[in-house]
Design a protein around this motif. Structure first.
Motif, PDB file in Angstrom:
ATOM      1  N   LYS A 177      13.488   8.936  -6.064  1.00 41.03           N
ATOM      2  CA  LYS A 177      12.461   8.144  -5.615  1.00 41.03           C
ATOM      3  C   LYS A 177      12.747   6.742  -6.376  1.00 41.03           C
ATOM      4  O   LYS A 177      12.003   6.571  -7.487  1.00 41.03           O
ATOM      5  CB  LYS A 177      11.282   8.902  -6.011  1.00 41.03           C
TER       6      LYS A 177
ATOM      7  N   SER B 255       1.040   0.110  -5.068  1.00 38.60           N
ATOM      8  CA  SER B 255       0.080  -0.706  -4.338  1.00 38.60           C
ATOM      9  C   SER B 255      -0.126  -1.681  -5.235  1.00 38.60           C
ATOM     10  O   SER B 255      -0.160  -1.730  -6.524  1.00 38.60           O
ATOM     11  CB  SER B 255      -0.982   0.222  -4.144  1.00 38.60           C
TER      12      SER B 255
ATOM     13  N   LYS C 116       7.184   3.706 -10.426  1.00 40.10           N
ATOM     14  CA  LYS C 116       5.567   3.662 -10.122  1.00 40.10           C
ATOM     15  C   LYS C 116       5.157   2.488 -11.057  1.00 40.10           C
ATOM     16  O   LYS C 116       5.894   1.942 -12.140  1.00 40.10           O
ATOM     17  CB  LYS C 116       5.025   4.688 -10.910  1.00 40.10           C
TER      18      LYS C 116
ATOM     19  N   ASP D 238       8.233   4.609  -5.819  1.00 39.87           N
ATOM     20  CA  ASP D 238       7.706   5.832  -5.636  1.00 39.87           C
ATOM     21  C   ASP D 238       5.816   5.605  -5.364  1.00 39.87           C
ATOM     22  O   ASP D 238       4.920   5.912  -6.199  1.00 39.87           O
ATOM     23  CB  ASP D 238       7.528   6.725  -6.825  1.00 39.87           C
ATOM     24  N   GLY D 239       5.652   4.964  -4.298  1.00 33.90           N
ATOM     25  CA  GLY D 239       4.223   4.773  -3.871  1.00 33.90           C
ATOM     26  C   GLY D 239       3.355   3.887  -4.629  1.00 33.90           C
ATOM     27  O   GLY D 239       2.494   4.278  -5.359  1.00 33.90           O
TER      28      GLY D 239
ATOM     29  N   ASP E  37       0.758  -1.182   0.096  1.00 33.94           N
ATOM     30  CA  ASP E  37       0.042   0.067  -0.045  1.00 33.94           C
ATOM     31  C   ASP E  37       0.846   1.316   0.015  1.00 33.94           C
ATOM     32  O   ASP E  37       1.552   1.711   1.068  1.00 33.94           O
ATOM     33  CB  ASP E  37      -1.040  -0.023   1.180  1.00 33.94           C
ATOM     34  N   ASN E  38       0.930   1.747  -1.174  1.00 29.63           N
ATOM     35  CA  ASN E  38       1.689   3.286  -1.372  1.00 29.63           C
ATOM     36  C   ASN E  38       3.344   2.998  -0.591  1.00 29.63           C
ATOM     37  O   ASN E  38       3.719   4.044  -0.183  1.00 29.63           O
ATOM     38  CB  ASN E  38       0.813   4.302  -0.502  1.00 29.63           C
TER      39      ASN E  38
ATOM     40  N   SER F  47       6.941   2.928  -0.574  1.00 25.80           N
ATOM     41  CA  SER F  47       8.033   3.773  -1.240  1.00 25.80           C
ATOM     42  C   SER F  47       9.209   3.705  -0.578  1.00 25.80           C
ATOM     43  O   SER F  47       9.438   3.214   0.525  1.00 25.80           O
ATOM     44  CB  SER F  47       7.635   5.366  -1.334  1.00 25.80           C
TER      45      SER F  47
ATOM     46  N   GLY G 140       4.569   4.206   3.291  1.00 17.87           N
ATOM     47  CA  GLY G 140       3.740   3.308   2.994  1.00 17.87           C
ATOM     48  C   GLY G 140       3.748   1.841   3.847  1.00 17.87           C
ATOM     49  O   GLY G 140       4.767   1.951   4.699  1.00 17.87           O
TER      50      GLY G 140
END
Ligand SMILES: Nc1ncnc2c1ncn2[C@@H]1O[C@H](COP(=O)(O)OP(=O)(O)OP(=O)(O)O)[C@@H](O)[C@H]1O
Ligand SMILES: [Mg+2]
Length: 252
Positions: free
Chosen positions: A23, A29, A220, A26-27, A13-14, A16, A64
């Protein structure tokens, strides 16, 4: 019916990871269901290895959460380490030890001494040696093994504790066609009842082995789904074309 009842074995979940201003992850899920194999794809530097390292508690997330079988990777590290076997790019093989010694070493770390006395530990090592057909090279120094055999040993080492979750970071990197196919068969064998995340740059490998695919770009996750779903989404045929269209589209 049964398909829908499968639980989430891995859940991000999110999540990072930042290195300074970079990054790396980067977040993201994501969920992987019990018994599923997910292929994590992405160009060099996309953040695949960093994701694997966080899930195996080798590096701490910057933000996260992630859970393995419901256990938080930051708060329940001991439990998570028991659940997860990992074979990374910079593998944990001790080059000066023989194949058998490497496996014994892992058995000492990963098998609970309360459940495994010396005899049982030895039996487990023997089992893995046989499963991965490493018997014939058991007395060989690991540094003398060819790349293919080293990969095989690395995966065997990850399997020692019979983990529910296996993370394979580029398991077939640099292998010849035959060695790769042989390792695919091994991976298919360990897939039984296990949840696997595998990273690879070989599209045919993902297509052959994975139930689900996730494409990562610059930290991502930009797309996930089965091959059919990704074909539907992109209007492309085959994973290589899908990947190129997604990765190049992002670069343009
Ligand atoms: N320890 C570190 N310190 C600083 N930056 C790092 C560190 N580890 C990774 N990075 C950076 O994070 C980004 C993601 O790296 P990562 O190794 O996760 O990519 P990858 O998708 O596994 O790439 P490859 O396909 O080349 O293995 C890269 O830009 C990398 O340079
Ligand atoms: Mg990597």
């Amino acid at each position: 019916m049964e398909m829908n009842q499968k639980k989430d074995m891995i859940r991000l979940d999110n999540l990072s990871k930042h290195y300074g201003t970079k990054k790396a992850v980067d977040g993201i899920s994501l969920t992987v269901k019990e018994g599923e194999m997910l292929a994590l794809l992405g160009v060099n530097g996309a953040g695949k290895s960093t994701t694997i390292k966080m899930l195996s508690c080798l590096t701490k997330p910057s933000g996260g959460t992630a859970k393995v079988d419901g256990h938080d990777i930051s708060k329940e590290q001991t439990l998570v380490k028991e659940l997860v076997g990992v074979s990374t790019q910079d593998t944990a093989i001790a080059r000066n030890l023989t194949v058998e010694e490497n496996l014994n070493f892992m058995a000492g770390i990963y098998l609970d001494p309360k459940q495994y006395d010396k005899k049982k530990r030895r039996e487990r090592v023997e089992e893995v040696l046989q499963d991965f057909k490493l018997d014939e090279v058991r007395k060989m120094k690991s540094s003398k093994l060819s790349g293919g055999w080293q990969r095989r040993l690395s995966i065997a080492m990850a399997m020692i504790g019979n983990p529910k979750v296996i993370l394979l970071d580029e398991p077939t990197l640099g292998l010849d066609v035959l060695a790769r196919r042989e390792l695919w068969r091994e991976i298919e064998k360990i897939k039984k009842n296990r949840t696997i995340i595998l990273t690879t740059h070989y599209m045919e490998e993902a297509q052959e082995l994975a139930d689900k695919i996730a494409i990562m770009i610059s930290g991502k996750i930009v797309m996930t789904g089965t091959l059919e779903e990704l074909e539907e989404k992109t209007g492309q045929k085959g994973l290589e074309n899908i990947f190129v269209s997604v990765a190049e589209g992002d670069r343009a």
